[in-house]
Scaffold this active site. Sequence first.
Site, PDB file in Angstrom:
ATOM      1  N   HIS A  16       0.832  -1.204   0.000  1.00  0.00           N
ATOM      2  CA  HIS A  16       0.000   0.000   0.000  1.00  0.00           C
ATOM      3  C   HIS A  16       0.870   1.259   0.000  1.00  0.00           C
ATOM      4  CE1 HIS A  16      -4.081  -1.773   1.080  1.00  0.00           C
ATOM      5  NE2 HIS A  16      -3.260  -2.804   1.118  1.00  0.00           N
ATOM      6  N   ASP A 111      -5.933   5.908   2.402  1.00  0.00           N
ATOM      7  CA  ASP A 111      -6.028   4.515   1.946  1.00  0.00           C
ATOM      8  C   ASP A 111      -7.455   4.010   2.165  1.00  0.00           C
ATOM      9  OD1 ASP A 111      -5.832   1.451   2.327  1.00  0.00           O
ATOM     10  OD2 ASP A 111      -3.845   1.963   1.570  1.00  0.00           O
ATOM     11  N   ALA A 362      13.386 -11.336  -2.951  1.00  0.00           N
ATOM     12  CA  ALA A 362      13.582 -11.163  -4.391  1.00  0.00           C
ATOM     13  C   ALA A 362      13.403  -9.697  -4.788  1.00  0.00           C
ATOM     14  CB  ALA A 362      12.588 -12.012  -5.167  1.00  0.00           C
ATOM     15  N   GLU A 387       2.688  -4.924 -12.206  1.00  0.00           N
ATOM     16  CA  GLU A 387       4.094  -4.997 -12.601  1.00  0.00           C
ATOM     17  C   GLU A 387       4.286  -6.017 -13.715  1.00  0.00           C
ATOM     18  OE1 GLU A 387       5.731  -3.855  -8.126  1.00  0.00           O
ATOM     19  OE2 GLU A 387       6.044  -5.882  -8.916  1.00  0.00           O
TER      20      GLU A 387
END
Length: 489
Positions: A16, A111, A362, A387
């Site tokens: 977020h 949010d 990662a 992504e």
Amino acid sequence: MKQTELVFIPLPIIGHLSPTVEMAKLLTQRDPRFSITIFIMKFPFGSIDSMTTDSDSIRFVTLPPVEFSSGATTPGPFMSEFIKAQTLLVRDAVHELTRSNSVRLAGFVIDALCTHMIDVADEFGVPSYLFSTSSAASLGFLLHLQFLHDYEGLNLDEFKDSDAELQFLHDYEGLNLDEFKDSDAELQVPSYANSVPGKVFPPMIFDKGVDGAAGHMYHMRRLRQAKGVLVNTFIDLESHAIQSFSGSKIPPVYPVGPILNTQMGYGGCQQDASAIMSWLDDQPPSSVVFLCFGSIGSFGADQIKEIAYGLERSGHRFLWSLRQPPPKGKMAFPRDYENIEEVLPEGFLHRTARVGRIIGWAPQVAVLAHSAVGGFVSHCGWNSLLESIWYGVPIATWPMYAEQQINAFQMVKDLGLAVEIKIDYDKDNNYIVNAHKIENGLKKLMSINSEVRKKMNEMQQISRRVMIDGGSSHSSLGHFIENMMTNIP
């Protein structure tokens, strides 16, 4: 001349916080009248201590830790109590911010899971805008459930672990779901092209606690009080969902994505990242399956072994981010294994040494951007899906928690941008996906001439165009800025 100040209040988890920071950058780059203060809340465990940006128009204020008693051992109830406990701190911080006469407070950007903060904005007499870091479709799903719950007498228990089909119309009265319990039913939801099976409903919807269905219904009611809703998506990706909002009694929805942090920085993990990227450099183009399950994704030993067997039998090269679960009943993030061999099948590392690499953390963006990566086994968090689209990498679905099951359903059934390994996996139900199913999913994922790969390549090109001048998201952000300037007190 007074600054036009916006206060951003994100949920303090990276999925977020990261898009919120990118949203702030986008706004200040687009309109230099704005300066933005982002409040960072501190968890009692594993907090993000600080954030940085190269923008002079954005600053971060880390709120002091707050003491509150919570016996919660799962994220949902804990998060609800945690956010409520921050309201006084936010109020004090905004008082401090506005003490200077040079600041004109324009509003709060909150949010979608922090809607308690609307009350603080109201105290300062400024409008609230919500930022949804999830899909438009999942936002529409929650809004529809809230409508049905409040006006049609919906009992969500009837859909738990069931597949029964039921179409709701807004003028339907006398709703009784008893006959559908434990049957094969689906729910027709305006923001999805296909009826949504109960098995992919977000698991928290069935929770009895304050942050289950009741909590999400609360957030959706509060959303309706906002002046606008920013959504990290774009029209060409979710045209059906976005069109479903037309004519509904909700604030204007602005699809302004994909909002991504595509910087290749590795933080304190430069050495690990360099080794990973070096290994990818040695692999053929589009040959590697990347497996990564989000910041809190992890598996038990039995499931890990099935994944290993599936990978080995598929014959594909792989890069697998494998994290150790936190101790049972403890609120914590997964961590890297000290000895990975203890959870893998005997001899697996030796047999796959030439084609595979197992890692802990990662550098996901850098990996997806690499030409060697040809497929992504994903937990289907919305940021990860965006992504993957941005870099044109086909997806195999393996959702874990939150709204990821319904994201997986959308990607496979509505959009055709993913293949299914599992769309209704829930990390808390002890179900094991077997090696045969994993192997088949990987082979479909890595098929060079698949329809999914073709669609993903097309969507990649579109995702780049919508953000530039004349693109739909660029225009949508402009409309949001106009709305916001009109509403400044």
